[in-house]
Design a protein around this motif. Structure first.
Motif, PDB file in Angstrom:
ATOM      1  N   LEU A 196       1.536   6.356  -7.103  1.00  0.00           N
ATOM      2  CA  LEU A 196       0.398   7.184  -7.493  1.00  0.00           C
ATOM      3  C   LEU A 196       0.732   8.669  -7.375  1.00  0.00           C
ATOM      4  N   MET A 197       1.468   9.014  -6.360  1.00  0.00           N
ATOM      5  CA  MET A 197       1.850  10.406  -6.136  1.00  0.00           C
ATOM      6  C   MET A 197       3.035  10.832  -7.006  1.00  0.00           C
ATOM      7  N   SER A 217      -0.585   3.829  10.650  1.00  0.00           N
ATOM      8  CA  SER A 217      -1.283   3.972   9.367  1.00  0.00           C
ATOM      9  C   SER A 217      -2.694   3.406   9.476  1.00  0.00           C
ATOM     10  N   LYS A 221      -1.663  10.198  11.898  1.00  0.00           N
ATOM     11  CA  LYS A 221      -0.781  10.616  10.801  1.00  0.00           C
ATOM     12  C   LYS A 221       0.351  11.499  11.338  1.00  0.00           C
ATOM     13  N   THR A 224      -3.387  17.839  -3.076  1.00  0.00           N
ATOM     14  CA  THR A 224      -2.692  16.685  -2.503  1.00  0.00           C
ATOM     15  C   THR A 224      -1.511  16.292  -3.383  1.00  0.00           C
ATOM     16  N   TRP A 225      -1.703  16.319  -4.697  1.00  0.00           N
ATOM     17  CA  TRP A 225      -0.639  15.955  -5.625  1.00  0.00           C
ATOM     18  C   TRP A 225       0.392  17.074  -5.773  1.00  0.00           C
ATOM     19  N   LEU A 231       0.835  -1.206   0.000  1.00  0.00           N
ATOM     20  CA  LEU A 231       0.000   0.000   0.000  1.00  0.00           C
ATOM     21  C   LEU A 231       0.868   1.254   0.000  1.00  0.00           C
ATOM     22  N   TYR A 232       1.935   1.237   0.804  1.00  0.00           N
ATOM     23  CA  TYR A 232       2.856   2.375   0.825  1.00  0.00           C
ATOM     24  C   TYR A 232       3.464   2.599  -0.561  1.00  0.00           C
ATOM     25  N   ALA A 263       2.294   1.600  -3.515  1.00  0.00           N
ATOM     26  CA  ALA A 263       1.267   2.041  -4.469  1.00  0.00           C
ATOM     27  C   ALA A 263       0.990   3.528  -4.309  1.00  0.00           C
ATOM     28  N   THR A 264       0.927   3.982  -3.080  1.00  0.00           N
ATOM     29  CA  THR A 264       0.674   5.396  -2.819  1.00  0.00           C
ATOM     30  C   THR A 264       1.828   6.250  -3.334  1.00  0.00           C
ATOM     31  N   GLU A 265       3.047   5.798  -3.092  1.00  0.00           N
ATOM     32  CA  GLU A 265       4.227   6.530  -3.559  1.00  0.00           C
ATOM     33  C   GLU A 265       4.225   6.628  -5.087  1.00  0.00           C
TER      34      GLU A 265
END
Length: 167
Positions: free
Chosen positions: A11-12, A109, A142, A63-64, A4-5, A7-9
């Motif tokens: 995606l960003m 998380s 967070k 966010t991006w 998940l970490y 994938a998020t990295e």
């Protein structure tokens, strides 16, 4: 959880250049505005109807953009910068991160999830108290995660003998 970490990295679009810019305290502290702004954008459906989708889109864009919006910091010795450097170690050097840090990272998380559920319910029901409470319950883990990443980074520096700014 590491998937998940990652994938998020991805995606960003977090390249080395973007991570360097994100290490700016301005980026870290202004990032804390995202969840309250998202809650406000969703709530705005009461005032602006379907235009609220535009507000939600603007928050997602922020966010991006946020990790790219500020220049790299002149110094990396702030709490916020060290938190970002620790997150990079946490993501890219998992085998070098002690198990207790990996467990706490995963717990923090996951710890945001109950708050997100409460926030979502408050926004759906238009109950401001629950929406605010849920937002806070989501943000606290967070922020704690960032603090844990400062610790991860300090331990990693001690263990590897690297200098401030290395990852």
């Amino acid at each position: 959880m590491s998937g998940l970490y990652r994938a998020t990295e991805r995606l960003m679009g977090m390249s080395d250049r973007v991570w360097a810019r994100h290490a700016s305290p301005w980026s870290v502290y202004s990032r804390f505005t995202i969840l309250p702004l998202l809650a406000l954008a969703v709530w705005s459906r009461v005032w602006i109807g379907a235009w609220a989708w535009g507000a939600v889109t603007a928050v997602l864009l922020w966010t991006w953009v946020n990790p790219r919006a500020f220049p790299p910091p002149a110094s990396l010795d702030s709490w916020a910068s060290r938190g970002v450097l620790g997150e990079r170690v946490f993501l890219n050097r998992r085998d070098e991160v002690p198990g207790h840090h990996r467990v706490w990272g995963a717990m923090l998380s996951a710890g945001a999830l109950p708050g997100a559920v409460v926030m979502a319910w408050g926004l759906w029901a238009l109950d401001a108290a629950w929406a605010v409470f849920g937002t806070l319950l989501t943000m606290i883990p967070k922020i704690w995660f960032v603090d844990r990443m400062v610790w991860v980074y300090a331990d990693w520096l001690r263990k590897t003998g690297k200098e401030l700014g290395d990852v």
